[in-house]
Design an enzyme around this catalytic site. Structure first.
Site, PDB file in Angstrom:
ATOM      1  N   TYR A  68       0.607  -1.131  -0.218  1.00 41.01           N
ATOM      2  CA  TYR A  68       0.464   0.241   0.311  1.00 41.01           C
ATOM      3  C   TYR A  68       0.913   1.146   0.197  1.00 41.01           C
ATOM      4  CZ  TYR A  68      -3.478  -3.001   1.878  1.00 41.01           C
ATOM      5  OH  TYR A  68      -4.366  -4.329   2.163  1.00 41.01           O
ATOM      6  N   ASP A  82      -9.957   6.883  10.468  1.00 40.65           N
ATOM      7  CA  ASP A  82      -9.349   7.069   8.975  1.00 40.65           C
ATOM      8  C   ASP A  82     -10.393   8.647   8.727  1.00 40.65           C
ATOM      9  OD1 ASP A  82     -12.321   6.705   8.060  1.00 40.65           O
ATOM     10  OD2 ASP A  82     -11.612   4.847   7.303  1.00 40.65           O
TER      11      ASP A  82
END
Length: 295
Positions: A68, A82
């Protein structure tokens, strides 16, 4: 019937993995479509989708390592770990030194015990954790052992969030299946005493399948092609070349003598290159995990 194979999709932000499967079903003209490894709606990048017989490979691809690129914000803690979740706390992160950040990153590299995000897809008594959280329930998940093989800070940017000094880190992460990059951001912020959350996530690789093979949904709509199932398996697994007799026996589910391919899944191919089965060696024998060629 649609061709059997994998489609490596470059998922856009805003769509769920299920949304992507729905699009591929329409493009392929078949209901027999699935994916290997969920991506959150905010995330972009590699989503491996199986079509027709290749859906039977997905079980053995879910466990592949993943890579990622992400941005982690130090100084902001959220409900979801998040940027899509409600902010719980903002703390001044402006005084964090590079040395402190590097030390905390190092502490989250390697084999670690990680508690998944409360809004993950982990099941709690038969229901997804995120569904319980959205229903107002308190969810406490058990830690699980994961491997963060690489956790690298690529860039640092100092800024502000609601006038509170924060630090944004662009990072690269290579990790085992089941690792939550959101949880890494949360734990990095906790270790540094300022809280942390994820603001951007792009998956660049699932096992051997990377962005260089990926196509957007728009590109697939213009020209829909799959990575043939035999080619897909050769990329993902050790290969065993069979004789005609071995291929016939394996197609009927008969075990073959082991040849030293190791404990993980391996792909067994007929002399003409057709994928016959995914096998696993157990002691002196190779057992078919899934047979893909007609008997």
């Amino acid at each position: 019937m649609a061709a059997s194979g994998l489609v490596v999709v470059d998922k856009p932000a805003g769509l769920t993995s299920h949304d992507v499967v729905g699009r591929v079903r329409r493009l392929a003209g078949t209901r027999r479509v699935g994916h290997a490894g969920t991506l959150d709606p905010m995330a972009t990048g590699v989503l491996v989708v199986g079509v027709e017989r290749a859906t039977r490979l997905l079980t053995y691809l879910v466990g592949a390592d993943k890579e990622y690129l992400a941005t982690m914000r130090l100084g902001v803690k959220t409900v979801t770990d998040d940027a899509e979740g409600e902010v719980l706390e903002r703390r001044d992160a402006g005084a964090l030194s590079d040395a402190a950040v590097d030390g905390a990153v190092a502490g989250l590299t390697g084999e670690i015990d990680q508690v998944p995000s409360a809004v993950s897809a982990v099941k709690v008594e038969g229901r997804r954790a995120y569904a319980r959280v959205r229903a107002g329930e308190q969810v406490e998940l058990a830690a699980r052992r994961v491997n963060v093989a690489e956790f690298e800070v690529l860039a640092r940017r100092d800024g502000a969030d609601e006038d509170v000094p924060v630090v944004d880190l662009d990072v690269r992460v290579v990790c085992s299946s089941g690792t939550y990059v959101r949880a890494l951001a949360r734990d990095l912020g906790a270790e540094l005493g300022v809280g942390g959350s994820l603001t951007a996530l792009r998956r660049t690789r699932v096992g051997p399948y990377g962005l260089e093979q990926a196509r957007t949904l728009d590109q697939l709509a213009e020209e829909f092609e799959v990575l043939p199932i035999a080619r897909a398996a050769r990329l993902a697994f050790p290969a065993r070349e069979l004789t005609d007799d071995e291929a016939r026996r394996l197609a009927h589910g008969i075990r073959l003598p082991a040849v030293g391919l190791g404990p993980g899944p391996a792909a067994a191919f007929a002399p003409d290159g057709e994928l016959v089965a995914v096998v696993r060696e157990e002691g002196p024998l190779a057992r078919p995990l899934v047979v893909l060629a007609p008997a």
